[in-house]
Design a protein around this motif. Structure first.
Motif, PDB file in Angstrom:
ATOM      1  N   THR A   1      11.937  30.477 -29.794  1.00  0.00           N
ATOM      2  CA  THR A   1      11.215  29.879 -30.923  1.00  0.00           C
ATOM      3  C   THR A   1      10.931  28.407 -30.660  1.00  0.00           C
ATOM      4  O   THR A   1       9.811  27.916 -30.897  1.00  0.00           O
ATOM      5  N   LEU A   2      11.919  27.699 -30.148  1.00  0.00           N
ATOM      6  CA  LEU A   2      11.707  26.290 -29.793  1.00  0.00           C
ATOM      7  C   LEU A   2      10.659  26.153 -28.698  1.00  0.00           C
ATOM      8  O   LEU A   2       9.805  25.251 -28.732  1.00  0.00           O
ATOM      9  N   ALA A   3      10.706  27.073 -27.708  1.00  0.00           N
ATOM     10  CA  ALA A   3       9.746  27.021 -26.603  1.00  0.00           C
ATOM     11  C   ALA A   3       8.324  27.244 -27.097  1.00  0.00           C
ATOM     12  O   ALA A   3       7.378  26.549 -26.687  1.00  0.00           O
ATOM     13  N   ILE A   4       8.153  28.200 -27.992  1.00  0.00           N
ATOM     14  CA  ILE A   4       6.820  28.483 -28.526  1.00  0.00           C
ATOM     15  C   ILE A   4       6.308  27.295 -29.324  1.00  0.00           C
ATOM     16  O   ILE A   4       5.124  26.948 -29.276  1.00  0.00           O
ATOM     17  N   GLY A   5       7.211  26.647 -30.077  1.00  0.00           N
ATOM     18  CA  GLY A   5       6.804  25.444 -30.787  1.00  0.00           C
ATOM     19  C   GLY A   5       6.345  24.366 -29.834  1.00  0.00           C
ATOM     20  O   GLY A   5       5.365  23.652 -30.098  1.00  0.00           O
ATOM     21  N   ALA A   6       7.065  24.225 -28.706  1.00  0.00           N
ATOM     22  CA  ALA A   6       6.714  23.200 -27.720  1.00  0.00           C
ATOM     23  C   ALA A   6       5.383  23.487 -27.040  1.00  0.00           C
ATOM     24  O   ALA A   6       4.601  22.574 -26.756  1.00  0.00           O
ATOM     25  N   VAL A   7       5.089  24.783 -26.775  1.00  0.00           N
ATOM     26  CA  VAL A   7       3.897  25.154 -25.993  1.00  0.00           C
ATOM     27  C   VAL A   7       2.660  25.323 -26.871  1.00  0.00           C
ATOM     28  O   VAL A   7       1.560  24.876 -26.524  1.00  0.00           O
ATOM     29  N   PHE A   8       2.851  25.937 -28.050  1.00  0.00           N
ATOM     30  CA  PHE A   8       1.690  26.314 -28.864  1.00  0.00           C
ATOM     31  C   PHE A   8       1.463  25.403 -30.066  1.00  0.00           C
ATOM     32  O   PHE A   8       0.436  25.523 -30.746  1.00  0.00           O
ATOM     33  N   GLY A   9       2.397  24.537 -30.364  1.00  0.00           N
ATOM     34  CA  GLY A   9       2.228  23.687 -31.532  1.00  0.00           C
ATOM     35  C   GLY A   9       2.683  24.389 -32.800  1.00  0.00           C
ATOM     36  O   GLY A   9       3.054  25.561 -32.797  1.00  0.00           O
ATOM     37  N   LEU A  10       2.647  23.662 -33.906  1.00  0.00           N
ATOM     38  CA  LEU A  10       3.216  24.153 -35.154  1.00  0.00           C
ATOM     39  C   LEU A  10       2.472  25.358 -35.713  1.00  0.00           C
ATOM     40  O   LEU A  10       3.081  26.395 -36.002  1.00  0.00           O
TER      41      LEU A  10
ATOM     42  N   VAL B   1       7.271  39.339 -24.918  1.00  0.00           N
ATOM     43  CA  VAL B   1       8.648  38.992 -24.557  1.00  0.00           C
ATOM     44  C   VAL B   1       9.481  38.749 -25.823  1.00  0.00           C
ATOM     45  O   VAL B   1      10.633  39.190 -25.926  1.00  0.00           O
ATOM     46  N   TYR B   2       8.892  38.050 -26.784  1.00  0.00           N
ATOM     47  CA  TYR B   2       9.623  37.766 -28.025  1.00  0.00           C
ATOM     48  C   TYR B   2       9.948  39.069 -28.763  1.00  0.00           C
ATOM     49  O   TYR B   2      11.058  39.263 -29.259  1.00  0.00           O
ATOM     50  N   VAL B   3       8.961  39.972 -28.807  1.00  0.00           N
ATOM     51  CA  VAL B   3       9.199  41.270 -29.439  1.00  0.00           C
ATOM     52  C   VAL B   3      10.343  41.992 -28.740  1.00  0.00           C
ATOM     53  O   VAL B   3      11.240  42.566 -29.381  1.00  0.00           O
ATOM     54  N   ALA B   4      10.331  41.960 -27.389  1.00  0.00           N
ATOM     55  CA  ALA B   4      11.378  42.650 -26.634  1.00  0.00           C
ATOM     56  C   ALA B   4      12.755  42.039 -26.891  1.00  0.00           C
ATOM     57  O   ALA B   4      13.751  42.757 -27.078  1.00  0.00           O
TER      58      ALA B   4
ATOM     59  N   LEU C   1       3.889  29.068 -35.245  1.00  0.00           N
ATOM     60  CA  LEU C   1       4.394  29.730 -36.444  1.00  0.00           C
ATOM     61  C   LEU C   1       3.821  31.133 -36.570  1.00  0.00           C
ATOM     62  O   LEU C   1       4.547  32.102 -36.851  1.00  0.00           O
ATOM     63  N   VAL C   2       2.521  31.278 -36.356  1.00  0.00           N
ATOM     64  CA  VAL C   2       1.866  32.591 -36.444  1.00  0.00           C
ATOM     65  C   VAL C   2       2.469  33.553 -35.424  1.00  0.00           C
ATOM     66  O   VAL C   2       2.822  34.699 -35.733  1.00  0.00           O
ATOM     67  N   LEU C   3       2.579  33.083 -34.176  1.00  0.00           N
ATOM     68  CA  LEU C   3       3.061  33.946 -33.100  1.00  0.00           C
ATOM     69  C   LEU C   3       4.503  34.405 -33.364  1.00  0.00           C
ATOM     70  O   LEU C   3       4.813  35.602 -33.296  1.00  0.00           O
ATOM     71  N   VAL C   4       5.401  33.471 -33.668  1.00  0.00           N
ATOM     72  CA  VAL C   4       6.808  33.812 -33.879  1.00  0.00           C
ATOM     73  C   VAL C   4       6.983  34.678 -35.123  1.00  0.00           C
ATOM     74  O   VAL C   4       7.765  35.628 -35.126  1.00  0.00           O
ATOM     75  N   SER C   5       6.249  34.366 -36.171  1.00  0.00           N
ATOM     76  CA  SER C   5       6.391  35.120 -37.415  1.00  0.00           C
ATOM     77  C   SER C   5       6.112  36.600 -37.205  1.00  0.00           C
ATOM     78  O   SER C   5       6.909  37.462 -37.606  1.00  0.00           O
ATOM     79  N   PHE C   6       4.999  36.897 -36.535  1.00  0.00           N
ATOM     80  CA  PHE C   6       4.655  38.302 -36.334  1.00  0.00           C
ATOM     81  C   PHE C   6       5.516  38.941 -35.251  1.00  0.00           C
ATOM     82  O   PHE C   6       5.953  40.092 -35.392  1.00  0.00           O
TER      83      PHE C   6
END
Length: 739
Positions: A72-81, A56-59, A85-90
């Motif tokens: 990005t805020l949601a991923i931080g809330a769900v997956f932690g720092l 979804v982020y890629v799309a 960070l890894v997920l959003v960065s890529f």
């Protein structure tokens, strides 16, 4: 067809996104509403949840949809720092690269084909420094990320370079936002908003751009200064190369704040203005004006006389004037102010070292924290075949050369229709020389409005000057004792030639910045027509500044001094606070008779730039003082914002126009409108009343007619004016019955 299919698919996906209101899930409210559900999915199916978020982020980033920040805020809330960070960065980098590739596939060829010539400089810059440009934009996003993705796709930057630079450049910002998301995920009440963790996260969001900018400046400086060894200590705080207006003011400011400063000048202190430009030309103009007044004495009830004079004495007076002004700019004065003055040629050896070849034969090297280049400009001599054989004068050489003459040259040709050319042509014409002024453009003073050019031409012709516009100098020839200039021009569409025999030829076609001889080339400091600087007047090296004619964009003594303040202050205190050079209100005057003065926009410029404006005009032929002085010619023209009294530009043509302009310069600089000028008392009778009267003309044009109509009725009522209509008839009948 492939491009059409791709665009159709993308358009369909975007349409579905908005048609089904999917954007509601990419808001802060949507994030908080679904936070618990997202955390449950992550606990029950971590792998699937991670994949879904990634895709979804890629799309979202690939399609340039709104909501990437919220995700990005949601991923931080769900997956932690860490994992966030890894997920959003890529995901963000993959999505950005897809958007980059789509733009390249669909648009690059057509854009480059259509605008290739205009984009050539950009393409070369991207090929040379593209990675750094992209890194800067990613680190401090002055342009939205989705636009960066699309625009970079139109450039020749390589895909792999785009990918790794984007991932690296976005990483610090991603870290800040993911960290903020981890804190938002812990907010379950209003009290949570004030928790130290979330406050810290928002502080980081605020200061990150500042820190990133500082980091970029450090990186840039390291790249720029690579290969040079910075001295451990310095001989001077500031070294200034050039003793003209910009150099003198720079050195004066440094000495005033107790910095140790050295000023280097190889020739004459005071530069062009004192020795070759402003001062001698105004002295010449005054002598010529007095001569003209003697011829026009009958206008004042006196007997006109033909002035008799020694041209040698006129020229000697000019040198006497220079000598009287000279102490203001002398070595002695600046030494007394605390400036060390070295007479010689300065050359920048490295970013902190200047070598001075002294006029007495010695050599001295100085190190300085900062350097100001104020080398000025020199007259441009057009490459006309034969001009070296016939000889020529410039605004630099004519004062010494003509001072040797007993009589004024009988036949003079002056090349150039700009301010310098017009001033010299009128002056020599008034003193009795038969002057022919040649201008290749269709009119004189091309930077002014056409009506100003016409008035200038009429004034010069009245002074005995023959003005030839749309004539081009082709070559010079020696024919026995005669010097001949051949001109080309068009007549009824046919090319023609014209020959002019002259005694002296003066080149006044402009001035070019002095760009060679003091080390710019070796250091790689960029130059075009001037030394290239940023808005702080910094060159390629942040500690080397340029000011005055050598830096442009204006070649006036007062702008050189204006720039010098910025150069000196930034050079001495820039590590704490820098000031951008302000060119918003720059006045100038051409000292022909009548003078032409301007500040801000002309009407021609406003039209070219598509700026809406109103024109208010007052004719000086209506001004009492001008009538009394028999100088009732010219006008004041003010451009204002439509419907408002805010001044956009002013042009004044008339006697002492340069002095009259000062009030408008002050008004524009301080944000005062025409109403303020109208409300200011001006002494009667003075020329300055013209400024008030033009403000009055604006006020009359913007009078509140509806309100005035009601005010008129009010005054009628107060006078007891008889009413009209049936009421009035009843009143008269009643009066008759009483009688």
């Amino acid at each position: 067809m492939k491009k059409i299919i791709l665009l159709s698919v993308l358009a369909a996906v975007i349409a579905v996104f908005f048609a089904f209101d999917l954007d509601q899930y990419l808001t802060l409210e949507g994030l908080k509403a679904s936070q618990q559900q997202l955390e449950t999915w992550q606990t029950e199916s971590p792998g699937l949840t991670t994949l879904v978020f990634f895709l979804v982020y890629v799309a979202v980033t690939a399609l340039s949809l709104p909501g990437a920040t919220i995700m990005t805020l949601a991923i931080g809330a769900v997956f932690g720092l860490f994992w966030g960070l890894v997920l959003v960065s890529f995901a963000s980098t993959v999505g950005a690269t897809l958007a980059f590739l789509v733009a390249r596939f669909v648009l690059k060829d057509s854009v480059q084909a259509k605008f290739g010539n205009r984009l050539e400089a950009i393409n070369q810059g991207v090929e040379r420094e593209g990675a750094f440009y992209l890194f800067t934009l990613r680190l401090v996003p002055v342009v939205p990320f989705f636009l960066i993705n699309l625009l970079m796709g139109l450039t020749p930057i390589k895909t792999r370079t785009f990918y790794w630079v984007s991932q690296l450049g976005m990483l610090p910002g991603t870290l800040v936002y993911v960290n903020a998301g981890t804190q938002l995920g812990q907010v379950d009440s209003l009290a949570g908003i004030l928790s130290p963790g979330i406050i810290l996260s928002f502080v980081l969001l605020g200061i990150f751009p500042i820190l990133a900018k500082k980091l970029l400046d450090q990186i840039k400086q390291r790249r720029v200064y690579q290969g040079y060894q910075k001295p451990a200590h310095f001989d001077r705080n500031l070294v200034v190369i050039g003793g003209g207006a910009a150099g003198l003011v720079s050195a004066y400011i440094a000495a005033a704040v107790k910095a140790k400063v050295t000023l280097i000048e190889a020739h004459k202190m005071g530069g062009d203005c004192l020795n070759y430009g402003c001062v001698p030309s105004k002295a010449l103009i005054k002598s010529a004006k007095v001569a003209q007044q003697m011829k026009d004495a009958e206008h004042y009830g006196l007997e006109s006389v033909q002035p008799r004079f020694s041209f040698r004495k006129v020229m000697q007076r000019i040198h006497d004037v220079i000598a009287k002004v000279e102490p203001h700019d002398s070595v002695e004065r600046y030494t007394s102010l605390g400036v060390e003055v070295l007479q010689g040629y300065g050359k920048v050896i490295d970013p902190w070292t200047v070598e001075v070849r002294l006029n007495d034969g010695g050599v001295q090297r100085l190190t300085a924290r900062s350097i100001v280049i104020a080398a000025g400009a020199q007259p441009f001599v057009p490459p006309i075949p034969g001009i070296e054989d016939t000889g020529y004068l410039t605004s630099d050489t004519l004062w010494e050369e003509l001072a040797k003459e007993d009589d004024i040259p009988e036949r003079m040709v002056l090349l150039g229709g700009g301010p310098i050319g017009c001033e010299l042509a009128q002056s020599f014409g008034r003193l009795g020389s038969r002057v022919i002024q040649v201008e290749r453009n269709p009119r004189l003073m091309m930077k002014e409005d056409p009506e100003v050019s016409e008035l200038a031409k009429a004034a010069l012709e009245k002074s005995g000057v023959t003005v030839l516009t749309s004539h081009d100098a082709v070559r010079c020839e020696l024919r026995g004792d005669d010097k001949v200039l051949i001109l080309s021009y068009q007549e009824n569409g046919e090319p023609k030639e014209k020959e002019i025999v002259f005694d002296r030829l003066i080149c006044a076609v402009g001035r070019t910045a002095r760009l060679t001889g003091y080390g710019l080339e070796a250091l790689g400091i960029e130059t075009e027509r001037t030394v290239i600087t940023n808005e702080y007047l910094e060159t390629l090296y942040p500690n080397i500044y340029a000011a005055g004619d050598v830096a442009g964009p204006y070649q006036f003594t007062h702008t050189a001094a204006h720039q010098a303040w910025y150069a000196a202050v930034n050079a001495l205190f820039g590590e704490w606070k820098k000031f951008k050079a302000d060119y918003s209100v720059i006045p100038w005057t051409t000292f022909i008779d009548p003078e032409v003065a301007r500040v801000g926009l002309s009407e021609s410029e406003a039209k070219e730039k598509g700026i809406a404006y109103e024109v208010t005009r007052y004719g000086i032929d209506d001004l009492d003082r001008a009538i009394a002085d028999s100088t009732a010619e010219g006008f004041v023209k003010v451009l204002t914002v439509p419907g408002k009294d805010k001044i956009l530009g002013v042009t004044i043509v008339g006697i002492h126009a340069g002095d009259l302009l000062a009030e408008f310069v002050l008004a524009m600089k301080q944000g005062l409108g025409l109403n303020k000028i109208l409300g200011t008392i001006h002494t009667y009778p003075t020329l300055a009343e013209a400024n008030k009267y033009v403000a009055g003309e604006w006020k009359k044009a913007h009078a509140p007619e509806k309100l005035l109509a009601w005010v008129e009725k009010y005054h009628d009522w107060k006078r007891g004016k008889p009413q009209t209509g049936s009421a009035a008839e009843k009143s008269r009948a009643h009066s008759g019955n009483q009688a």
